[in-house]
Design a protein around this motif. Structure first.
Motif, short mmCIF file in Angstrom:
data_model
loop_
_atom_site.label_atom_id
_atom_site.label_comp_id
_atom_site.label_asym_id
_atom_site.label_seq_id
_atom_site.Cartn_x
_atom_site.Cartn_y
_atom_site.Cartn_z
N SER A 14 0.84 -1.19 0.00
CA SER A 14 0.00 0.00 0.00
C SER A 14 0.88 1.25 0.00
CB SER A 14 -0.92 0.01 1.23
OG SER A 14 -1.82 -1.08 1.20
N ASP A 15 0.49 2.23 -0.79
CA ASP A 15 1.27 3.46 -0.93
C ASP A 15 0.40 4.63 -0.48
OD1 ASP A 15 2.72 5.66 -1.67
OD2 ASP A 15 3.19 4.93 -3.69
N PRO A 16 0.79 5.35 0.57
CA PRO A 16 -0.04 6.47 1.04
C PRO A 16 -0.23 7.55 -0.02
CG PRO A 16 2.15 6.52 2.06
CD PRO A 16 2.03 5.21 1.36
N PHE A 183 -16.31 -7.59 1.15
CA PHE A 183 -17.05 -8.76 1.63
C PHE A 183 -18.13 -9.15 0.62
CE2 PHE A 183 -15.44 -6.53 5.38
CZ PHE A 183 -14.78 -7.55 6.04
N VAL A 184 -18.77 -8.15 0.03
CA VAL A 184 -19.82 -8.40 -0.95
C VAL A 184 -19.24 -8.98 -2.23
CG1 VAL A 184 -21.63 -7.34 -2.36
CG2 VAL A 184 -21.30 -6.59 0.02
N ALA A 185 -18.06 -8.44 -2.64
CA ALA A 185 -17.44 -8.84 -3.90
C ALA A 185 -16.52 -10.04 -3.77
CB ALA A 185 -16.66 -7.66 -4.48
N GLY A 186 -16.31 -10.54 -2.55
CA GLY A 186 -15.43 -11.69 -2.36
C GLY A 186 -13.96 -11.36 -2.52
N LEU A 187 -13.55 -10.14 -2.15
CA LEU A 187 -12.16 -9.70 -2.26
C LEU A 187 -11.47 -9.78 -0.91
CD1 LEU A 187 -12.75 -6.54 -4.50
CD2 LEU A 187 -12.13 -8.84 -5.26
N GLN A 188 -10.15 -9.62 -0.91
CA GLN A 188 -9.36 -9.62 0.30
C GLN A 188 -8.94 -8.19 0.65
OE1 GLN A 188 -9.29 -12.33 1.82
NE2 GLN A 188 -9.70 -13.82 0.21
N PRO A 189 -8.54 -7.95 1.89
CA PRO A 189 -7.95 -6.64 2.22
C PRO A 189 -6.51 -6.58 1.72
CG PRO A 189 -7.87 -8.05 4.14
CD PRO A 189 -8.59 -8.83 3.05
N GLY A 190 -5.89 -5.43 1.86
CA GLY A 190 -4.49 -5.29 1.48
C GLY A 190 -3.57 -6.11 2.36
N LEU A 191 -2.31 -6.22 1.94
CA LEU A 191 -1.35 -7.05 2.69
C LEU A 191 -1.13 -6.52 4.11
CD1 LEU A 191 1.29 -7.79 -0.08
CD2 LEU A 191 -0.36 -9.40 0.91
N PRO A 280 1.70 -10.26 -7.49
CA PRO A 280 0.72 -9.20 -7.70
C PRO A 280 1.41 -7.89 -8.08
CG PRO A 280 1.02 -9.62 -5.36
CD PRO A 280 1.77 -10.69 -6.07
N ALA A 281 0.87 -7.21 -9.06
CA ALA A 281 1.51 -6.00 -9.59
C ALA A 281 1.03 -4.73 -8.90
CB ALA A 281 1.25 -5.90 -11.09
N SER A 282 0.05 -4.85 -7.99
CA SER A 282 -0.50 -3.66 -7.34
C SER A 282 -1.27 -4.09 -6.10
CB SER A 282 -1.46 -2.94 -8.29
OG SER A 282 -2.61 -3.74 -8.54
N PRO A 283 -1.58 -3.13 -5.20
CA PRO A 283 -2.43 -3.47 -4.06
C PRO A 283 -3.79 -4.00 -4.48
CG PRO A 283 -1.30 -1.40 -3.66
CD PRO A 283 -1.04 -1.76 -5.10
N GLN A 284 -4.34 -3.49 -5.58
CA GLN A 284 -5.63 -3.99 -6.04
C GLN A 284 -5.52 -5.45 -6.50
OE1 GLN A 284 -8.62 -2.78 -5.73
NE2 GLN A 284 -9.49 -4.60 -6.70
N ALA A 285 -4.41 -5.80 -7.11
CA ALA A 285 -4.21 -7.19 -7.52
C ALA A 285 -4.18 -8.11 -6.30
CB ALA A 285 -2.92 -7.33 -8.32
N PRO A 290 -6.30 -15.00 -3.38
CA PRO A 290 -6.51 -15.57 -2.04
C PRO A 290 -5.56 -14.91 -1.04
CG PRO A 290 -6.28 -17.30 -3.69
CD PRO A 290 -5.91 -16.02 -4.37
N LEU A 291 -5.81 -15.10 0.24
CA LEU A 291 -4.95 -14.51 1.26
C LEU A 291 -3.50 -14.92 1.05
CD1 LEU A 291 -7.15 -15.06 4.44
CD2 LEU A 291 -6.58 -12.86 3.41
N LEU A 292 -2.62 -13.93 1.02
CA LEU A 292 -1.20 -14.18 0.77
C LEU A 292 -0.37 -14.18 2.05
CD1 LEU A 292 -0.71 -11.97 -2.42
CD2 LEU A 292 -0.98 -14.46 -2.31
N MET A 293 -0.81 -13.45 3.06
CA MET A 293 -0.13 -13.46 4.35
C MET A 293 -0.66 -14.65 5.14
SD MET A 293 1.97 -10.87 4.25
CE MET A 293 2.49 -10.90 5.97
#
Length: 395
Positions: A14-16, A183-191, A280-285, A290-293
């Protein structure tokens, strides 16, 4: 194992500078990144200060040396920052999430939450993850232009670790594309959010063992039934034979130090391998994978065994359940009284349209000792005495 910190920010961190923003737009701070600003707002919040007198496992009156929600949150932040630095993730975002992740906890730990959820059964329920978000979005009243702390979406996403799908849909309706969307879209949070969640698990597993032994409710000999602990205890004795002749607490400390290290190193190795494989090439990727951590399979199994041991031998110990039963009684009594007599609450809660939710907000914001003081004031009862639940004072 990674042995030195990464110098450059990898593309998946993540990049501020490219944060997904705040609910209400604000000018950038001249000397701080967006995530540093979040961290600072959390540290200066009223809810953060209250954590010092909120239960982790043992109620606050039971001893000065046991962990509270505040010391636990600081330990999670320390562990998270160390891993983030090694892996090139954003340390400030990890710290912000760690320091805020328990802001919605009630007094008396999970016993207080369970009692408040029961009280709110017909009024939408109560869940501490949602309450933590509610604290930073609405309940902190510090700024002239908005309620809450107006944190970035990345920090808020990390605070909201889990909700039901129904709750997520409500959040998505209120804030399309916001914290409920993943949660609705079945995505994960950032690393960074994934990391903080695991740092939380590592902290409470290891440190609850420490507090359990310190309280006298766990005998160090019992821990030989936990394979991870038994293995590391043997390693500690092999490396430092003089521990045989030293007080038992020295051996416990050395074993727990090794346990923390083993868990952290396993997390770094396993997670970095998963990230490298997925590339992954970006935080969105990251959010679309699936969970990477994560822990390796062996450490995940050993961590689960430790957790089961703590549930059976500490969290459900008769001395602990005795105090938590009385804590539930305090919360239920306060809820009924405030619902019937809202004038007993602070001014900002007295005239809310949704009175049950206002009562829940008021009680959830209390420290252990304020809740006990209020209960005694309103009922005349004294349910807790000094050292009422433990066999001896802590060492």
């Amino acid at each position: 194992m990674i042995s030195s910190p990464l110098v450059e920010r990898p593309p998946y961190a993540s990049d501020p500078a490219t944060s997904r923003g705040r609910r209400r737009s604000e000018p950038a701070a001249p000397t701080r990144t967006e995530f540093q600003r979040d961290r600072d707002r959390i540290v200066h919040s009223t809810a953060f200060r209250r954590l010092v007198y909120k239960t982790q496992v043992f109620l606050n009156h039971e001893g000065d040396l046991f962990r509270t929600r505040l010391t636990h949150s600081l330990e999670v932040a320390q562990l998270g920052r160390s891993v983030a630095r090694t892996m090139g993730l954003d340390e400030d975002l990890v710290e912000a999430i760690a320091l805020a992740h328990d802001l919605g906890h009630t007094p008396f730990g999970h016993a207080g939450q369970d009692a408040l959820d029961d009280c709110m059964h017909d009024h939408g329920g109560f869940e501490h993850n949602l309450q933590s978000l509610r604290v930073v979005d609405e309940l902190e009243l510090r700024y002239p232009e908005f309620d809450g702390l107006n944190l970035t979406l990345e920090t808020r996403e990390g605070i909201l670790k889990r909700v039901t799908l129904a709750q997520a849909r409500v959040l998505e309706e209120i804030e399309p594309g916001g914290v409920g969307h993943r949660f609705v879209a079945g995505l994960q949070p950032g690393l960074e959010a994934q990391l903080t969640n695991l740092a939380d698990e590592i902290a409470y597993n290891c440190h609850d063992v420490d507090d359990g032994v310190r309280s006298g409710l766990l005998d160090p000999a019992q821990l030989d039934d936990v394979p991870l602990y038994a293995r590391l205890r043997a390693e500690a004795l092999d490396a430092h034979p003089r521990l045989h002749a030293l007080p038992a607490r020295r051996l416990v400390h050395e074993t727990l130090r090794r346990m923390l290290s083993q868990m952290i190193y396993d997390l770094i190795d396993t997670s970095q391998a998963a990230i490298d494989a997925a590339a992954p090439a970006s935080p969105q990727a990251v959010r679309e994978l699936p969970l990477l951590m994560r822990f390796g399979a062996t450490m995940r199994h050993e961590s689960s065994e430790l957790k089961r041991f703590l549930f059976a031998n500490l969290y459900r110990h008769p001395a602990v359940t005795s105090t938590t039963d009385r804590a539930r009684e305090v919360v239920r009594a306060l809820f009924a009284i405030y619902l019937d007599r809202p004038s007993e609450m602070s001014d900002e809660f007295q005239h809310a349209v949704d009175r049950p939710r206002a009562v829940a907000d008021y009680i959830a914001g209390m420290t252990d000792r304020f809740a006990l003081k209020e209960h005694q004031r309103l009922t005349g009862e004294v349910l807790f005495g000094t050292w009422s639940s433990l066999g001896r004072a802590p060492t």
